[in-house]
Design a protein around this motif. Structure first.
Motif, mmCIF file in Angstrom:
data_model
loop_
_atom_site.group_PDB
_atom_site.id
_atom_site.type_symbol
_atom_site.label_atom_id
_atom_site.label_comp_id
_atom_site.label_asym_id
_atom_site.label_seq_id
_atom_site.Cartn_x
_atom_site.Cartn_y
_atom_site.Cartn_z
ATOM 1 N N ASP A 161 -12.157 1.786 8.292
ATOM 2 C CA ASP A 161 -11.950 2.949 9.153
ATOM 3 C C ASP A 161 -12.605 4.230 8.654
ATOM 4 N N LEU A 162 -13.211 4.192 7.480
ATOM 5 C CA LEU A 162 -13.902 5.349 6.936
ATOM 6 C C LEU A 162 -15.264 4.906 6.408
ATOM 7 N N PRO A 163 -16.309 5.737 6.496
ATOM 8 C CA PRO A 163 -17.648 5.352 6.043
ATOM 9 C C PRO A 163 -17.797 5.460 4.533
ATOM 10 N N VAL A 164 -16.995 4.673 3.808
ATOM 11 C CA VAL A 164 -16.949 4.752 2.350
ATOM 12 C C VAL A 164 -17.314 3.402 1.748
ATOM 13 N N LEU A 165 -18.242 3.428 0.783
ATOM 14 C CA LEU A 165 -18.583 2.274 -0.045
ATOM 15 C C LEU A 165 -18.102 2.572 -1.455
ATOM 16 N N ALA A 166 -17.308 1.691 -2.042
ATOM 17 C CA ALA A 166 -16.741 2.013 -3.350
ATOM 18 C C ALA A 166 -16.478 0.753 -4.152
ATOM 19 N N ARG A 167 -16.378 0.930 -5.460
ATOM 20 C CA ARG A 167 -16.033 -0.144 -6.395
ATOM 21 C C ARG A 167 -14.516 -0.265 -6.474
ATOM 22 N N VAL A 168 -14.019 -1.494 -6.467
ATOM 23 C CA VAL A 168 -12.580 -1.761 -6.522
ATOM 24 C C VAL A 168 -12.281 -2.584 -7.765
ATOM 25 N N SER A 169 -11.285 -2.160 -8.509
ATOM 26 C CA SER A 169 -10.855 -2.925 -9.669
ATOM 27 C C SER A 169 -9.872 -4.006 -9.236
ATOM 28 N N GLY A 170 -9.688 -4.988 -10.094
ATOM 29 C CA GLY A 170 -8.741 -6.060 -9.779
ATOM 30 C C GLY A 170 -9.455 -7.355 -9.488
ATOM 31 N N ASP A 171 -8.687 -8.365 -9.101
ATOM 32 C CA ASP A 171 -9.254 -9.679 -8.841
ATOM 33 C C ASP A 171 -10.222 -9.635 -7.669
ATOM 34 N N ARG A 172 -11.274 -10.439 -7.777
ATOM 35 C CA ARG A 172 -12.259 -10.503 -6.706
ATOM 36 C C ARG A 172 -11.720 -11.297 -5.522
ATOM 37 N N ALA A 173 -12.281 -10.994 -4.345
ATOM 38 C CA ALA A 173 -12.037 -11.784 -3.151
ATOM 39 C C ALA A 173 -13.384 -12.283 -2.645
ATOM 40 N N GLU A 174 -13.382 -13.200 -1.699
ATOM 41 C CA GLU A 174 -14.620 -13.756 -1.181
ATOM 42 C C GLU A 174 -15.460 -12.685 -0.498
ATOM 43 N N LEU A 175 -16.784 -12.828 -0.654
ATOM 44 C CA LEU A 175 -17.682 -11.938 0.075
ATOM 45 C C LEU A 175 -17.414 -12.060 1.568
ATOM 46 N N GLY A 176 -17.384 -10.914 2.243
ATOM 47 C CA GLY A 176 -17.154 -10.906 3.672
ATOM 48 C C GLY A 176 -15.705 -10.957 4.080
ATOM 49 N N SER A 177 -14.802 -11.113 3.122
ATOM 50 C CA SER A 177 -13.377 -11.182 3.466
ATOM 51 C C SER A 177 -12.784 -9.783 3.560
ATOM 52 N N GLU A 178 -11.672 -9.680 4.235
ATOM 53 C CA GLU A 178 -10.991 -8.402 4.410
ATOM 54 C C GLU A 178 -9.851 -8.312 3.401
ATOM 55 N N VAL A 179 -9.734 -7.149 2.756
ATOM 56 C CA VAL A 179 -8.699 -6.949 1.742
ATOM 57 C C VAL A 179 -8.036 -5.593 1.943
ATOM 58 N N ASP A 180 -6.845 -5.445 1.360
ATOM 59 C CA ASP A 180 -6.173 -4.152 1.297
ATOM 60 C C ASP A 180 -6.485 -3.507 -0.041
ATOM 61 N N VAL A 181 -6.819 -2.208 -0.019
ATOM 62 C CA VAL A 181 -7.054 -1.480 -1.258
ATOM 63 C C VAL A 181 -6.189 -0.228 -1.270
ATOM 64 N N VAL A 182 -5.773 0.173 -2.461
ATOM 65 C CA VAL A 182 -4.933 1.349 -2.636
ATOM 66 C C VAL A 182 -5.756 2.453 -3.272
ATOM 67 N N VAL A 183 -5.650 3.676 -2.725
ATOM 68 C CA VAL A 183 -6.347 4.834 -3.293
ATOM 69 C C VAL A 183 -5.565 5.298 -4.513
ATOM 70 N N GLU A 184 -6.142 5.106 -5.685
ATOM 71 C CA GLU A 184 -5.515 5.520 -6.931
ATOM 72 C C GLU A 184 -5.842 6.966 -7.276
ATOM 73 N N GLY A 185 -7.054 7.394 -6.924
ATOM 74 C CA GLY A 185 -7.463 8.764 -7.238
ATOM 75 C C GLY A 185 -8.751 9.117 -6.525
ATOM 76 N N ALA A 186 -8.983 10.412 -6.324
ATOM 77 C CA ALA A 186 -10.207 10.905 -5.683
ATOM 78 C C ALA A 186 -10.533 12.266 -6.276
ATOM 79 N N ASP A 187 -11.528 12.302 -7.167
ATOM 80 C CA ASP A 187 -11.894 13.510 -7.907
ATOM 81 C C ASP A 187 -13.210 14.048 -7.348
ATOM 82 N N ILE A 188 -13.136 15.133 -6.580
ATOM 83 C CA ILE A 188 -14.341 15.683 -5.943
ATOM 84 C C ILE A 188 -15.300 16.224 -6.992
ATOM 85 N N ALA A 189 -14.765 16.942 -7.984
ATOM 86 C CA ALA A 189 -15.622 17.565 -9.005
ATOM 87 C C ALA A 189 -16.405 16.529 -9.796
#
Length: 482
Positions: A445-473
């Motif tokens: 739902d947002l135009p964001v590409l980002a690295r996610v920590s934790g166990d991998r899932a299959e390429l092309g699969s849908e996952v839930d991710v939690v926003v742990e932090g967002a540091d603009i500076a």
């Protein structure tokens, strides 16, 4: 069990007003970190103002009666190219006017020195760090409508299949009669326009695309992630798919670059844009990725045709598009004066290719234009141009590194601004790549590409991710798999 399809429509999101000040500060910090200055040295700026008022060189030919037109993003002022298209029997004639930057930038001048140091225009979301002072890039040298400008005019003849049958280039005075943008042209074509200019652009573009397929060329249909600034001073991050009119327009430029490369190779002097073809190992990995994602790759189909067939709204196809970036690596510039280099092709173009169509925004094009015009007109390539060619590849490589760093850092900061204040939220994402530690995802739902920590899932699969932090500076987003 097949995974439910997630439709990834082009999305955009506005940066919250409370994050704008921090985001502007980050953009300024990125420029400082990369040594990008908006200020031009006084001597070079004074020289630009002087040559803008009185160009040292003026073409003898006058082609101002040819109704050239330009197609660029809305609001653009640094207009490098203008075209005139017409039928030529079963084929076409393309006259492609390119801004005559060499008329204003003399070798060895203060302006020449600064442009060699800068290499190219760097685009940041809030400001542009131009290769040339705006008095040139957005005025005296720009192919703006309804003014007379010096230009290098390419004259290309194409047969009924879109193959280039002849090419020459000369200097002339030109006048553009209209400034258009891609969306306007596309909307007119979609609405069934009878404007011959647009119909010819579509016809030529599609014929040249078919030639690209026949050569085995490929273009990567990666959704373009870009940060844009609105009239209200706010910023938005979006994934923007190119419209077909952009592809047709790009084919005009590619055809010119291919003609330029042929001229240089035949003359034994010039500078090519080169990229190795994908290795068998890379193609093997890509084929395994396609198989793993359930994307059918018929035997005998080229990788270019496969990539062109991918659907950016299908998460598995989107993941494969990201995997395809491994096939498009190693691009650079190769200068030569004598026999042409063994490695002379651009792997994605599948032919020799040279940059000659954007001299206002890219240093190398200025040298390529002078070489091609001399060769085409039977003149000697100037000694100062020959002497400069060997150093241009490293100048361009350095500026390419800076441009990529600025683009990525500004996009990272904008992603952080979008997610700032949403810490703790759970968002849906599609896995597009695997990393050494974790995986890369594209939010749904947002135009964001980002690295996610934790166990991998299959390429092309849908996952839930939690926003742990967002540091603009810091331009940093921390996500973990839910």
């Amino acid at each position: 069990m097949p995974h439910p399809k997630v439709v990834l429509a082009p999305t955009d999101a506005d940066v919250p007003e409370g994050s704008l000040a921090a985001l502007r500060a980050r953009f300024a910090a990125v420029r400082e970190e990369l040594g990008l200055s908006l200020d031009y040295p006084a001597d070079a700026l004074a020289e630009a103002q002087r040559v803008a008022a009185d160009p040292p060189s003026r073409p003898d030919l006058d082609e101002t009666d040819v109704p050239f037109f330009t197609i660029d993003p809305p609001g653009s002022m640094d207009l490098d190219q203008a075209m005139h298209l017409e039928r030529d029997g079963e084929g076409h004639r393309i006259r492609y006017a390119i801004a005559d930057v060499p008329a204003f930038v003399l070798p060895g001048s203060a302006l020449d020195q600064v442009t060699r140091e800068r290499g190219q225009t760097i685009y940041c979301p809030d400001v542009r760090v131009p290769l040339h002072p705006e008095v040139l890039s957005e005025d005296a040298a720009s192919l703006l409508p309804d003014v007379v400008r010096p230009a290098y005019v390419w004259d290309l003849r194409l047969d009924g299949a879109g193959v280039i049958t002849s090419a020459e280039v000369h200097r002339a005075l030109v006048r553009s009669v209209e400034r258009l943008d891609y969306a306007t042209v596309q909307a007119a074509v979609d609405a069934g326009t009878d404007d011959e200019r647009f119909l010819l652009l579509k016809e030529i573009g599609e014929r040249r695309l078919e030639q690209e397929r026949a050569r085995g060329g490929a273009s990567l249909p990666m959704p373009e992630q870009q940060v844009s600034q609105g009239d209200d001073g706010g910023f938005a991050l979006e994934f923007r798919p190119p419209v077909p009119a952009e592809d047709w327009n790009a084919q005009i430029s590619l055809a010119t670059g291919m003609a330029a490369a042929t001229m240089m190779i035949d003359a034994g002097v010039g500078i090519l844009r080169t990229m190795p073809a994908p290795t068998e190992d890379a193609l093997g990995r890509f084929r395994r990725a396609a198989r793993g994602l359930g994307v059918e790759w018929p035997q005998g189909q080229s990788y270019g045709d496969l990539i062109r067939s991918l659907d950016r709204t299908n998460p598995r196809h989107l993941a494969l598009i990201h995997e395809a970036t491994t096939l498009f690596r190693g691009a650079g510039y190769t200068a030569f004066d004598g026999p042409a280099p063994d490695e002379r092709e651009h792997g994605a173009v599948a032919a020799p290719y040279a940059h000659v169509t954007a001299p206002l925004r890219r240093l190398v094009d200025r040298f390529g234009l002078v070489v091609c015009a001399a060769v085409s007109q039977g003149d000697q390539v100037p000694d100062e141009i020959r002497a400069a060619l060997p150093g241009v590849p490293e100048l361009m490589a350095a500026s390419d590194r800076v441009a990529r760093s600025a683009e990525r850092a500004c996009a990272d900061a904008t992603e952080a601004a979008l997610l700032h204040g949403r810490e703790g939220e759970t968002l849906r994402a599609v896995v597009v790549d695997h990393a050494e530690k974790g995986m890369d995802v594209q939010l749904v739902d947002l135009p964001v590409l980002a690295r996610v920590s934790g166990d991998r899932a299959e390429l092309g699969s849908e996952v839930d991710v939690v926003v742990e932090g967002a540091d603009i500076a810091a331009g940093k987003v921390d996500l973990r798999r839910a």
